[in-house]
Design an enzyme around this catalytic site. Sequence first.
Site, PDB file in Angstrom:
ATOM      1  N   CYS A   2       0.825  -1.209   0.000  1.00  0.00           N
ATOM      2  CA  CYS A   2       0.000   0.000   0.000  1.00  0.00           C
ATOM      3  C   CYS A   2       0.865   1.267   0.000  1.00  0.00           C
ATOM      4  O   CYS A   2       2.001   1.250   0.469  1.00  0.00           O
ATOM      5  CB  CYS A   2      -0.866   0.031   1.245  1.00  0.00           C
ATOM      6  SG  CYS A   2      -1.941  -1.386   1.355  1.00  0.00           S
ATOM      7  N   ARG A  33       5.386   0.228  -6.145  1.00  0.00           N
ATOM      8  CA  ARG A  33       5.413  -0.571  -4.920  1.00  0.00           C
ATOM      9  C   ARG A  33       4.487  -1.775  -5.009  1.00  0.00           C
ATOM     10  O   ARG A  33       4.572  -2.672  -4.175  1.00  0.00           O
ATOM     11  CB  ARG A  33       5.001   0.282  -3.720  1.00  0.00           C
ATOM     12  CG  ARG A  33       5.844   1.530  -3.557  1.00  0.00           C
ATOM     13  CD  ARG A  33       5.455   2.267  -2.310  1.00  0.00           C
ATOM     14  NE  ARG A  33       5.817   1.500  -1.133  1.00  0.00           N
ATOM     15  CZ  ARG A  33       6.984   1.557  -0.534  1.00  0.00           C
ATOM     16  NH1 ARG A  33       7.906   2.356  -0.982  1.00  0.00           N
ATOM     17  NH2 ARG A  33       7.247   0.828   0.528  1.00  0.00           N
ATOM     18  N   TRP A  99      -2.966  -2.623  -1.643  1.00  0.00           N
ATOM     19  CA  TRP A  99      -2.538  -3.984  -1.995  1.00  0.00           C
ATOM     20  C   TRP A  99      -3.353  -4.887  -1.076  1.00  0.00           C
ATOM     21  O   TRP A  99      -3.167  -4.888   0.133  1.00  0.00           O
ATOM     22  CB  TRP A  99      -1.047  -4.124  -1.710  1.00  0.00           C
ATOM     23  CG  TRP A  99      -0.367  -5.269  -2.378  1.00  0.00           C
ATOM     24  CD1 TRP A  99       0.106  -5.303  -3.666  1.00  0.00           C
ATOM     25  CD2 TRP A  99      -0.029  -6.531  -1.811  1.00  0.00           C
ATOM     26  NE1 TRP A  99       0.694  -6.507  -3.918  1.00  0.00           N
ATOM     27  CE2 TRP A  99       0.633  -7.284  -2.805  1.00  0.00           C
ATOM     28  CE3 TRP A  99      -0.226  -7.118  -0.550  1.00  0.00           C
ATOM     29  CZ2 TRP A  99       1.101  -8.570  -2.594  1.00  0.00           C
ATOM     30  CZ3 TRP A  99       0.240  -8.403  -0.337  1.00  0.00           C
ATOM     31  CH2 TRP A  99       0.898  -9.110  -1.353  1.00  0.00           C
ATOM     32  N   GLU A 555      19.778 -16.304  -7.183  1.00  0.00           N
ATOM     33  CA  GLU A 555      19.319 -14.960  -7.546  1.00  0.00           C
ATOM     34  C   GLU A 555      18.950 -14.883  -9.030  1.00  0.00           C
ATOM     35  O   GLU A 555      17.959 -14.239  -9.395  1.00  0.00           O
ATOM     36  CB  GLU A 555      20.407 -13.933  -7.177  1.00  0.00           C
ATOM     37  CG  GLU A 555      20.122 -12.494  -7.567  1.00  0.00           C
ATOM     38  CD  GLU A 555      18.857 -11.898  -6.945  1.00  0.00           C
ATOM     39  OE1 GLU A 555      18.253 -12.514  -6.046  1.00  0.00           O
ATOM     40  OE2 GLU A 555      18.457 -10.810  -7.392  1.00  0.00           O
ATOM     41  N   LYS A 559      15.275 -13.892 -10.356  1.00  0.00           N
ATOM     42  CA  LYS A 559      14.996 -12.806 -11.323  1.00  0.00           C
ATOM     43  C   LYS A 559      14.123 -13.332 -12.445  1.00  0.00           C
ATOM     44  O   LYS A 559      13.131 -12.710 -12.808  1.00  0.00           O
ATOM     45  CB  LYS A 559      16.292 -12.245 -11.940  1.00  0.00           C
ATOM     46  CG  LYS A 559      17.149 -11.353 -11.087  1.00  0.00           C
ATOM     47  CD  LYS A 559      16.536 -10.042 -10.708  1.00  0.00           C
ATOM     48  CE  LYS A 559      15.687 -10.154  -9.498  1.00  0.00           C
ATOM     49  NZ  LYS A 559      16.205  -9.907  -8.205  1.00  0.00           N
ATOM     50  N   GLU A 562      10.477 -14.153 -11.180  1.00  0.00           N
ATOM     51  CA  GLU A 562       9.612 -13.077 -10.696  1.00  0.00           C
ATOM     52  C   GLU A 562       9.163 -12.113 -11.794  1.00  0.00           C
ATOM     53  O   GLU A 562       8.067 -11.570 -11.720  1.00  0.00           O
ATOM     54  CB  GLU A 562      10.227 -12.318  -9.521  1.00  0.00           C
ATOM     55  CG  GLU A 562      11.350 -11.360  -9.874  1.00  0.00           C
ATOM     56  CD  GLU A 562      11.750 -10.477  -8.700  1.00  0.00           C
ATOM     57  OE1 GLU A 562      12.928 -10.189  -8.571  1.00  0.00           O
ATOM     58  OE2 GLU A 562      10.869 -10.079  -7.918  1.00  0.00           O
ATOM     59  N   HIS A 578      21.887 -35.649  -6.254  1.00  0.00           N
ATOM     60  CA  HIS A 578      20.969 -36.053  -5.184  1.00  0.00           C
ATOM     61  C   HIS A 578      19.518 -35.768  -5.560  1.00  0.00           C
ATOM     62  O   HIS A 578      18.670 -35.644  -4.689  1.00  0.00           O
ATOM     63  CB  HIS A 578      21.359 -35.349  -3.876  1.00  0.00           C
ATOM     64  CG  HIS A 578      22.778 -35.615  -3.488  1.00  0.00           C
ATOM     65  ND1 HIS A 578      23.205 -36.852  -3.065  1.00  0.00           N
ATOM     66  CD2 HIS A 578      23.886 -34.834  -3.517  1.00  0.00           C
ATOM     67  CE1 HIS A 578      24.509 -36.812  -2.827  1.00  0.00           C
ATOM     68  NE2 HIS A 578      24.947 -35.588  -3.097  1.00  0.00           N
TER      69      HIS A 578
HETATM   70  O1  M6R Z   1      13.473  -4.584   0.776  1.00  0.00           O
HETATM   71  P1  M6R Z   1      14.065  -5.941   1.055  1.00  0.00           P
HETATM   72  O2  M6R Z   1      15.423  -6.099   0.508  1.00  0.00           O
HETATM   73  O3  M6R Z   1      13.980  -6.345   2.504  1.00  0.00           O
HETATM   74  O4  M6R Z   1      13.126  -6.945   0.267  1.00  0.00           O
HETATM   75  C1  M6R Z   1      13.278  -8.329   0.375  1.00  0.00           C
HETATM   76  C2  M6R Z   1      12.583  -9.036  -0.767  1.00  0.00           C
HETATM   77  O5  M6R Z   1      11.206  -8.800  -0.736  1.00  0.00           O
HETATM   78  C3  M6R Z   1      13.121  -8.556  -2.122  1.00  0.00           C
HETATM   79  O6  M6R Z   1      14.506  -8.680  -2.178  1.00  0.00           O
HETATM   80  C4  M6R Z   1      12.500  -9.376  -3.270  1.00  0.00           C
HETATM   81  O7  M6R Z   1      12.903 -10.703  -3.195  1.00  0.00           O
HETATM   82  C5  M6R Z   1      12.920  -8.737  -4.590  1.00  0.00           C
HETATM   83  N1  M6R Z   1      11.839  -7.956  -5.114  1.00  0.00           N
HETATM   84  C6  M6R Z   1      13.319  -9.710  -5.608  1.00  0.00           C
HETATM   85  O8  M6R Z   1      13.760  -9.038  -6.757  1.00  0.00           O
END
Ligand code: M6R
Length: 684
Positions: A2, A33, A99, A555, A559, A562, A578
């Site tokens: 939000c 956001r 949200w 990571e 990427k 997501e 495994h």
């Molecule tokens: O603001 P933060 O680094 O604490 O956020 C943690 C995760 O929500 C954030 O890294 C999320 O995994 C990313 N959007 C991924 O790209």
Amino acid sequence: MCGIFAYLNFNVNRERRYILEVLLNGLRRLEYRGYDSSGISIDSSSISENVILSPPPLVYRQEGNIESLVKSVYEEVAATKLNLEESFSVHAGIAHTRWATHGEPSPKNSHPQTSGPENEFVVVHNGVITNYEVLKETLMRHGFTFESDTDTEVIPKLAKYVYDKANEGQAENTVLFSDVVLEVMRHLDGAYALIFKSRHYPNELIACKRGGPLLLGVKELTEDENSGASFSDFKILKDGQPKELFISSDANALVEHTKKVLVIEDGEVVHLKDGGVTILKFENEKGKNSGALCRPASVQRALSILEMEVEQINKGKYKHYMQKEIHEQPESLRTTMRGRLIRGGSSKAKSVLLGGIKDHLKTIRRSRRILFIGCGTSYNAALAARPILEELSGIPVTMEIASDLVDRQGPIYREDTAVFVSQSGETADTLQALEYALENGALCVGITNTVGSAIARNTHCGVHINAGAEIGVASTKAYTSQIAVMAMLALAIADDTISNQDRREAIIDSLFELPSRVKEVLKLDHEMEELAQQLIDEQSLLVFGRGYNYATALEGALKVKEVSLMHSEGILAGEMKHGPLALVDENLPIVVIATRDNCFSKQQSVIQQLHARKGRLIVMCSKGDAVSVCPSGASRVIEVPQVEDCLQPVINIIPLQLLAYHLTVLRGFNVDQPRNLAKSVTTQ
Ligand code: M6R
Ligand code: UD1
């Protein structure tokens, strides 16, 4: 998650059209956001001082994106013949992106939520009210009816209840707006940031919070510059002086208006009235159980200056924020390291100076264990830095996903150093883990990109990564800056050891070179676009890494999944036999990271084994290694510049960021606001 935005113009004429545009534009700045509905509230007419009760504020709410709200607002304005040219010398408007947590995205569940049909009190809310069911039952017993499924609706209704009760038997209103809100706050449990607007208190706003960020921006206008074109230097907040006040949960929505801000603190009630700003706060923790006679104290606070530029929140020459932020990495890394690397000289060793932790280094060195705690990308960055911290400090480093630590109530001791990694500094799970670690007496260190965030304020010490505003939901430049900071943290902790001085100096040299190596690897952009083209219709992508680059595998896969919405999994190559090996066939694309480090020969063997099973390989290797590392038949080779092993994850992630970006664009998905995701996850 939000977002809150409010705009109050005082002693400066603003037309309704202008006010609407400022509010709607504020919402556009919050879009990144993540949200699923939005709303605003403005006045239906300018309010004359002699009127006993001003007309009800107008409330517009809509599900979907901001542009659907914009459309519905202007349609309704036209249908109700509201004059867009009507001028207001004072006006208070509020706006919100929601949200969904309680109730589906819909106009009735969007904010502002209201006290009833007359909109006596309207409220925008970030966070969650945990005791809303009890409050709702009580209010229903007092005759209130509820229209939404939200937790928020109890707040304006409670405000009306408190207001009516205080004025019972009185001919006129005898209670201050701030007293109503303070009383409401005493009954709320949970985490929240709120703004109240009321027809009983025309042209006033109240902002308050307990958890969740909220900033007040101040733009003072000189008397002869009523057009708002320029403004004088801020000195003192003079009551009568023309000014514009903005409140937002995000500095990005303020910076185009002003850089002068007040970071509102937990428990504070900020009252905007007659051009002045009053801050009240209960002296005890919550003002709870303190009885109605307990008075809050008035608090004096100084404004601070936002250290960000408007350009940071614009896309510039790029199509998307994610693209811009990937390409910004040479510069963001430079800023992260600026003033923190010391070149040394003939008699002086190269070293690292982290101003934010230098006074705590002795305690950290004495700790029995270091815990890295974070979520998502921030967790991955910490994982990438773990090997070098263990190597240089000799202290055991354990990894904790914040929510899991809290779920397990994992043991934390006074002798521990707990390092909280968070780009936003506001992630609810990480904050809860921080609270837990503080209760258990650990030294708490923050690593965050957001000055003034909850992590920055509530840790004992820490380091700002200074990567600049990151707007794309997918974290890119924050990841590489976090790794750089944690490598510097390892160097600083080990600064008193002679035995590894050569190693430290080699890492420092490599840090100096890192921005130019990143610039070099960014040249793979076009190659990654071609690779994305080949992978566009795939269902799944595996990424194998180990050692320093296990984090890169996790990571890279995060990427891809997501933003491009393609299933992707990061796999520790040591675990291949495994289980994951069963997935390998000639169709499933597999990225194997095999750059030069202590795991190089093991990764060569992984490549051979995958190749023997006809795996469809995409191999990432150090420049010059393509022929020796890749079996004939590897579908693709990505050659990257070589840097010191512990910094290689900074380089290696970049082609994967580019791949995820291009895959998303080619597959036609929203790069900057991926489905269902929010930039900072401020609820659990
Ligand atoms: O603001 P933060 O680094 O604490 O956020 C943690 C995760 O929500 C954030 O890294 C999320 O995994 C990313 N959007 C991924 O790209
Ligand atoms: C600071 C200044 C910087 C200035 C530099 C040189 C700030 C934000 N930074 O940078 O503008 O150029 O000195 O004088 O004013 N902190 C936490 N938790 C966190 C992050 C930081 O407690 O999660 C604390 C640190 O312990 C420190 C302060 O915040 O007390 C600033 O940290 P940081 O910006 O990293 O410090 P410097 O790099 O020294």
